[in-house]
Each structure stands twice: as C-alpha cells, then as structure tokens.
Scaffold this active site. Structure first.
Site, PDB file in Angstrom:
ATOM      1  N   ASP A   1      -3.595   8.605  -0.476  1.00 34.82           N
ATOM      2  CA  ASP A   1      -3.020   7.363  -0.265  1.00 34.82           C
ATOM      3  C   ASP A   1      -5.537   6.943  -0.557  1.00 34.82           C
ATOM      4  O   ASP A   1      -5.872   5.747  -0.153  1.00 34.82           O
ATOM      5  CB  ASP A   1      -2.836   7.673   1.301  1.00 34.82           C
ATOM      6  CG  ASP A   1      -3.971   7.056   1.983  1.00 34.82           C
ATOM      7  OD1 ASP A   1      -3.462   5.431   2.148  1.00 34.82           O
ATOM      8  OD2 ASP A   1      -4.381   7.158   3.405  1.00 34.82           O
TER       9      ASP A   1
ATOM     10  N   HIS B   1       0.620  -1.433   0.238  1.00 35.38           N
ATOM     11  CA  HIS B   1       0.275   0.102   0.129  1.00 35.38           C
ATOM     12  C   HIS B   1       0.931   1.378  -0.036  1.00 35.38           C
ATOM     13  O   HIS B   1       0.242   2.189  -1.528  1.00 35.38           O
ATOM     14  CB  HIS B   1      -0.822  -0.044   1.804  1.00 35.38           C
ATOM     15  CG  HIS B   1      -1.808   1.246   1.576  1.00 35.38           C
ATOM     16  ND1 HIS B   1      -2.480   2.164   0.176  1.00 35.38           N
ATOM     17  CD2 HIS B   1      -1.261   1.968   2.517  1.00 35.38           C
ATOM     18  CE1 HIS B   1      -3.323   3.312   0.740  1.00 35.38           C
ATOM     19  NE2 HIS B   1      -2.157   2.972   2.766  1.00 35.38           N
TER      20      HIS B   1
ATOM     21  N   HIS C   1       4.137   6.877   4.906  1.00 37.71           N
ATOM     22  CA  HIS C   1       3.041   7.410   5.874  1.00 37.71           C
ATOM     23  C   HIS C   1       1.623   7.195   7.231  1.00 37.71           C
ATOM     24  O   HIS C   1       1.225   7.429   7.788  1.00 37.71           O
ATOM     25  CB  HIS C   1       1.682   8.059   4.659  1.00 37.71           C
ATOM     26  CG  HIS C   1       0.901   6.747   4.485  1.00 37.71           C
ATOM     27  ND1 HIS C   1       1.212   6.295   3.642  1.00 37.71           N
ATOM     28  CD2 HIS C   1      -0.095   6.159   4.682  1.00 37.71           C
ATOM     29  CE1 HIS C   1       0.352   5.451   2.858  1.00 37.71           C
ATOM     30  NE2 HIS C   1      -0.410   5.578   4.036  1.00 37.71           N
ATOM     31  N   ASP C   2       1.991   5.575   7.088  1.00 35.85           N
ATOM     32  CA  ASP C   2       1.568   4.825   8.607  1.00 35.85           C
ATOM     33  C   ASP C   2       2.332   3.736   8.930  1.00 35.85           C
ATOM     34  O   ASP C   2       2.136   3.366   9.708  1.00 35.85           O
ATOM     35  CB  ASP C   2       0.795   3.316   7.243  1.00 35.85           C
ATOM     36  CG  ASP C   2      -0.693   4.011   6.929  1.00 35.85           C
ATOM     37  OD1 ASP C   2      -1.483   4.971   7.642  1.00 35.85           O
ATOM     38  OD2 ASP C   2      -1.104   3.059   5.592  1.00 35.85           O
TER      39      ASP C   2
ATOM     40  N   GLU D   1       1.611   5.670  12.780  1.00 32.88           N
ATOM     41  CA  GLU D   1      -0.042   5.051  13.560  1.00 32.88           C
ATOM     42  C   GLU D   1       0.238   3.722  13.171  1.00 32.88           C
ATOM     43  O   GLU D   1      -0.762   3.176  14.802  1.00 32.88           O
ATOM     44  CB  GLU D   1      -1.035   5.464  11.860  1.00 32.88           C
ATOM     45  CG  GLU D   1      -1.946   5.018  12.276  1.00 32.88           C
ATOM     46  CD  GLU D   1      -3.453   4.823  11.704  1.00 32.88           C
ATOM     47  OE1 GLU D   1      -4.656   4.654  11.381  1.00 32.88           O
ATOM     48  OE2 GLU D   1      -3.426   5.355  10.243  1.00 32.88           O
ATOM     49  N   ASP D   2       0.534   2.627  12.576  1.00 30.85           N
ATOM     50  CA  ASP D   2       0.152   0.780  13.120  1.00 30.85           C
ATOM     51  C   ASP D   2       1.324   0.607  13.234  1.00 30.85           C
ATOM     52  O   ASP D   2       1.217  -0.566  13.666  1.00 30.85           O
ATOM     53  CB  ASP D   2      -0.129   0.775  11.175  1.00 30.85           C
ATOM     54  CG  ASP D   2      -0.755   1.095  10.642  1.00 30.85           C
ATOM     55  OD1 ASP D   2      -1.929   1.459  11.440  1.00 30.85           O
ATOM     56  OD2 ASP D   2      -1.053   1.024   9.775  1.00 30.85           O
TER      57      ASP D   2
END
Length: 738
Positions: free
Chosen positions: A152, A59, A84-85, A88-89
C-alpha cells in the site's frame, strides 16, 4: 459519477490483476473469491476519485497487483488488499466484511484499516505514532498484514506527485524512517530499494536527477565493462557444468547518494556503482553452501579478491533470512567489482523476503526461524511498560537495523546483534534474567565491563550475581530494543515497589508528628529533599535514598525564601517565512516566532522544514536532518511548510570541518582568510595535530549557504588544507567531548 472511459480503465486494470493471479488460483473458487472482493470494493468506492483524478478503486487493484506479482503472496492476501480501504473510507464495517468473506479476511482488513483518532491521546504522544503502534499489533496475528501495508505504501509513493507538498514531506519522512527499514527487516529488498529511491526523489529532487542522469550517461561504458568482466566467468562456469544466470545490476540511486553524503565524495569517486550477480541451479548431490564456495574459487582463479571484502552470509545468514556469498575482485583495467553468488532458492528469498520463506518451509526447510524470533520480540515490546507511542516507535526502530554483527556464546552458538551492541545487549539477547543479574563478562577470555562494545567473532561469557539488578544508566548504553524493554520493565517494577513502600513509610512518619498529608506539606518538603514530584519522593524514601530522621525539623521550619525559577531565554534573529504556513483558523499573520534547530543549524539557502511546537513556536530544521526526518515520521501533523525569504538580514551559525597536512603558520593563514579576506566572525575554533596531520572544527557566522560555499572554497585553497566539509553541531560536540 464515473464516465464510460473510467469504467474501461477499471476493467482493464482488474483484468490485468486477474491474469497475474492465474498462478495462485489453484481452484475455480479462488478466482471467484477475488472477483467477489473486487465487485464489493468497486461498489463501495464507486464515484470516489484519488487526488490524481483516477477512480479510487484503481489504488486497491494496484496494491493487490504488487502483493501477487512483486511479493508473491496468495489469494487471501489479494482479497485483503482489494478490500483494505473499504472499512476506513466507506460505511461498511468489519462485521460486514466477516459476513461476506469470512473471519480471516475480516481480521486482515481490520489490521490494514488506518486507525481513526479515538478520544484523547496520551501526553507527549503523537496520533501518527499511535497509529503505527496499532498497525504493528497485527504482527502478532499475521505478518501478511504488514507486507500488504508495505505494498500500500509503495503504490502511494509511486503516485506521490499528485499530493500537496506538505503531505509529501510527511509521507516521505514516514517512509524513510519506518517503512523502508521495515521492508528490509522482512527481507523485501526490491520494495525497500524502491521506497528509498522514491523518498530521495521527493526529498532532494536535484540530487536524484543528477545521479540518475549520470547513471544513464555512463550506461553504455558500464555495460561494456560488465560484458568484458563476465566473459571469462561464463566460460569457466560452463566448463564446470554449472547451470546459472549472470547479470550486472546498478546500485540504487539512494544507496549511491548515501555513500556520497557519508564519504563526502562525488559520484565519479565511487568505484562500486554496480554488482555482478550469479544465480545457480543447485545439484542434488552437492550442498548449496559448497557450490557457492566452488563458484567463488572459480572466480578468484580469474580475478584476485580483496580479502577484507568477503561477506559470508551463506554459513551465517542475515537476521532477515538473506543468504549469499559476496566478494569484491579486481576486474579488467584495474576496476574493483562486487560479485554476489546465490542459489535459486537464496535469490527468491533475497528478492521476495518473508513471503518466500513460507514456500520453502512447506518443503521442510526451517528458514523463517529468525523472523519468528523477531516477531516474538515485537510482541513482547508491545506488551512492555512503554506506554508513550513515540518512545515505543523509537525502540521498535532499533530492531530494524541494517548493519549486523555475529557473536558467539561460550558453547559456540551464534547470535546476531546490531552493530554497536555491547555486552549487556548480548546478555539480554540470551535471557532477560541473565541481563538483569549481569555484573561483567569475559570477552574472548578477557575480563571486560558490561559496556564493552562487541565486534563480529567475539565469544562472550556473562558473569552474574544474585544481588545484581538493572540500573537506570544502563539505558544510556544498550542499543537493542529487547534490552531497553527488559531494563525498563525491571526498573518500573522496582520503582512501583519503592513507591508503595515509601507511601507507607511517609504516612507512618507523619503520624508520629501528628501531621496529616496535604498539598501544603509537599510544597514544603519537596524542595528540601530535591524532588520534582511526589512519585520521586516516595520512590527515594522506599529505596532508602531519603532518610526521614529530620522530617520533624523540616515540617516546623517556616520557609524563609521563595522558590525562584530561572529561565534561560535564547533569542534568534528574525526572518520571514514565505508561502502558506497552514495557520490555525484564528491566525491572521504570515509571520510567526521561530527558532533555529541546534542539531543541524540551517542557514539561508538550505532546504528546510518547520515543526510547530505546543506554544506555536516553529522550530526550523535542515530537510536532511535525522531528527527532522524522525519528527516528521512521528508527528506529521506538526509540519509547517517553510522556506527562506530572499532577504539577507543577519548571520547564522554553522560549523566546518578541516583536515590536512600540518605546518607552521597554517592556523594563522586559515583564520586570516576567514576574518580578513571574507570578513566573517569566528565564534569557536578547535584544532588538533598528530603525526603531521591536523584536523579541527571552526564555528562561524555566515549569511547564507552560498556565502558558506564561497568560504569553504577559499579555505580549501590554503596550502596544506586537504578537505573542508560542513558538519552538524551534534557531531562536533560528540567528537570534541572531553
């Protein structure tokens, strides 16, 4: 863990990204920077899969590919997209990103990180809307953050089939309500178009499939027409030594669908399914604008133009920077065709939007001024008095308009406003103080009120007074977010001052009567002075609306009656909701109380969606209802998967619109078809006739959508009836008001 096959997929996707980045890697360290970001992200997401089953890192790689290939951003944007993630993840923090990749990348990744719920949110607010508001804060720092966010969202929409249906509803609603208009506002036409088409594909799959099939079916004949249409134009342009590319492009499925809905026509009745685009290479000696008009002149020597369909965005570009000259001409076989004329620079800006503006800014052209101005307005709005995130989101969306007008100041300067803007919007567009002191205007040298709706070409001179101030009712008329924000700020300041003044005045009045302030005192006086709460009471006292001359009498009197609350209860007939309703853990029943939304009045057979209210009641909307789309975008956590049972239990209220040629007895014939032949109960009937034409609305009860379609077919067969369409109650109320 990942298999060897997974590792091969990851490496192939990243190699493809690296190849795409070749044009932006000016130095060897640029390529190393991207590889370093990939390795960091790959390690962070290792072992994690998406809903589709692919390794999660696929992704971020796909988002980075969109960023570089489809939008045209640079190395830092690609690195930020890859990362970018991560925050957060995974367990990595923004500080970890800053240590390894620098402060700028850390700031961009922080802006891209989806916000987690932190503490209690404000009353009447939505976690979804709060997240949007926090995301938009990054606009003030770096617009690239929002552009990457759009990339995104685009990849998430491209892979939406792997998500459960209730998640699809939420994501699609967010996309069509906010992200597609945001892409439009930033000039990202391709992304905006694909987001809209994908939204339609998942919202109304049958409609999408039918239009797509029709376009495919007519492709050969359309290509044949385009070739025939283009042939004389190509010859003419070559004769004039113009370097160009000419293409025929089909309009998007979503735009075709919207036109079908708006005009109540079939796809066969839409004549402008495609547009011809001419992109020319400018010459050094002739200005681009002059070349656009020269090409227009050559085309109209061949085909006759439709005068009211010329769109000059060359002299006055759209607010998102779009420049082009559009015209509609009568082509071969009596078929209208739209022609778009652009230079290579205009075309790149039209396709890649804000990202392309920076490229041409570096060459000395000031192309991003309008967008800079808009970003400043967003920053001002974020710092304004609107604390509720849902309200802020509504106001922000006002700035994502697609229909625009261009008006003039007394000195001849232009201002771009949304269609429907009034004189007050123009005043606030010029300056907040001008709007606050406005009392009227001269529009085209004629005196007009502040509520006068403006049209393109109007010249406006604002008339002011030093004693004027904004009024609450102005908020019901203005349409721009800037005007609403300025009015609210002024009213809030005025109210705060009034409240402070009112507190002092009331305390002084109580002292005279030797009564201390208490809850008992307010319970007694608020109903007498018709105030809902203390703040309203203080504000009215401070503003001089409430006089305290009779306060002593009010305080001495004993209440002789009790305050009675009257509740207006409206009950709908019972239906069953089938399927998973996503109950709370304590819920054991698959039946819940519900009510039908009055804005769109869904009936059995309509595609519907439900929203759970605070008291557990489910409000059922039609899936295409604007209010439902807005609520799903703002409060996706309240979506309840809803569908009708196969049972036909009772009747539902809906409204049809009739138009036709007036004649004696037509109303009687229509009502007899409805009540006698179809045994349907009419609740309300409104008919108006003028110049031999009648139009009207009939509210009636039907059991389901098929019954309604049968009824509409019967009514349309009555002599004199030209069209019968279903409409929403809100539209009827608006058109028949007064």
């Amino acid at each position: 863990m990942f298999s060897e096959k997974d590792d091969i997929i990851i490496r192939e996707r990243f190699d493809d990204l690296l190849n795409a980045c070749a044009s932006i890697c000016k130095k060897p360290q640029d390529r190393d920077f991207i590889i370093s970001a990939f390795e960091f992200a790959n390690k962070a997401h290792w072992g994690v899969r998406r809903k589709s089953g692919e390794p999660y890192i696929v992704h971020p790689i796909a988002v980075a590919k969109i960023v570089v290939s489809e939008i045209g951003l640079g190395v830092k944007s690609v690195v930020s997209a890859l990362l970018h993630d991560v925050v957060e993840d995974t367990d990595y923090t923004v500080e970890d990103i800053e240590r390894k990749f620098g402060k700028k990348i850390a700031m961009m990744v922080d802006g891209l990180t989806k916000m987690k719920k932190a503490g209690d949110l404000a009353n009447n607010s939505s976690e979804q809307a709060e997240n949007f508001k926090k995301m938009l804060l990054t606009l003030s720092d770096d617009v690239r953050v929002i552009i990457i966010k759009l990339a995104d969202r685009l990849h998430n929409m491209r892979t939406l089939q792997s998500m459960p249906q209730h998640k699809q509803v939420k994501i699609v609603s967010e996309t069509i309500y906010l992200f597609a208009p945001l892409a439009h506002r930033l000039g990202l036409y391709k992304i905006k178009t694909e987001l809209e088409d994908l939204s339609l594909k998942y919202s109304f799959p049958n409609d999408y499939a039918q239009i797509a099939a029709k376009l495919s079916e007519t492709a050969a004949s359309r290509d044949q027409f385009i070739e025939k249409f283009n042939r004389p134009i190509i010859e003419k342009l070559k004769q004039n030594d113009i370097e160009f590319e000419i293409t025929g492009r089909v309009k998007s499925i979503y735009s075709i669908w919207k036109k079908m809905q708006r005009k109540q026509v079939t796809i066969d009745e839409i004549y402008d399914l495609f547009a011809i685009r001419i992109v020319f290479k400018p010459t050094a000696v002739v200005p681009e604008k002059s070349q656009c008009w020269h090409i227009y002149s050559l085309i109209t020597d061949i085909y006759k133009p439709k005068p009211d369909r010329i769109r000059d965005w060359v002299n006055i570009p759209k607010a998102n920077g779009y420049e082009a000259l559009h015209c509609t001409v009568m082509g071969p076989d009596g078929i209208w065709a739209e022609v778009q004329i652009r230079s290579q620079r205009m075309d790149e800006i039209a396709e890649k939007g804000f990202a392309a503006h920076w490229k041409y800014k570096d060459r000395g052209a000031d192309q991003e001024g309008e967008l800079d101005k808009w970003i400043k307005e967003v920053r001002d709005a974020l710092n304004g008095p609107t604390e509720d995130a849902v309200e802020f989101l509504d106001e922000f969306k006002l700035n994502l308009y697609t229909s625009e007008i261009v008006v003039f100041t007394p000195k001849g300067d232009t201002r771009t406003l949304p269609k429907g803007a009034i004189v007050l919007d123009f005043a606030y567009e010029i300056h907040t103080n001008l709007g606050n002191r406005a009392i009227g205007a001269k529009v085209n040298y004629k005196m007009e009120s502040l509520y006068k709706e403006l049209t393109s070409g109007d010249q406006i001179e604002i008339i002011t007074s030093n004693t004027a101030k904004p009024k609450v009712e102005w908020l019901d008329y203005v349409v721009t977010a800037k005007a609403k924000q300025a009015i609210k700020s002024s009213i809030k300041r005025e109210m705060d001052n009034n409240i402070q003044r009112g507190i002092a005045m009331f305390d002084e009045a109580l002292k005279k009567h030797r009564v201390p302030p208490s809850a008992r005192v307010f319970r007694k006086i608020l109903p007498v002075y018709k105030c809902a709460n203390k703040e309203e009471f203080y504000s009215k006292v401070g503003a001089g609306i409430i006089q305290l001359d009779n306060l002593g009498k009010v305080l001495r009197e004993n209440a002789t009656t009790k305050l009675i609350k009257y509740w207006n209860l409206q009950f709908s007939n019972t239906i069953k909701f089938l399927g998973n309703l996503y109950h709370s853990p304590s819920s054991t029943s698959n039946e819940q109380s519900y009510k039908i939304a009055e804005c769109c009045n869904p009936i059995p057979g309509d595609e519907v969606v439900g929203f759970k209210e605070d008291d557990g009641t489910i409000v059922v909307h039609r899936k295409d209802c604007d209010i439902a789309i807005k609520q799903a975008a703002q409060q996706g956590d309240r979506i309840v998967q809803t569908k009708w049972s196969s049972e036909k239990i009772i009747s539902y209220l809906c409204t049809i619109e009739l138009r036709g040629t007036d004649r004696m007895g037509i109303l009687l014939d229509v009502s007899q078809v409805i009540t006698s032949q179809l045994n349907v109960n009419i609740r309300k009937l409104y008919i108006e006739s003028h110049d031999g034409i009648f139009e009207g609305y009939i509210s009636l009860y039907v059991k389901n959508r098929q019954d309604l379609l049968n009824l509409m077919n019967k009514v349309s067969s009555v002599k004199g009836v030209e069209s019968v369409n279903r409409v929403d109650n809100a539209i009827v109320n608006e058109r028949t008001a007064g």
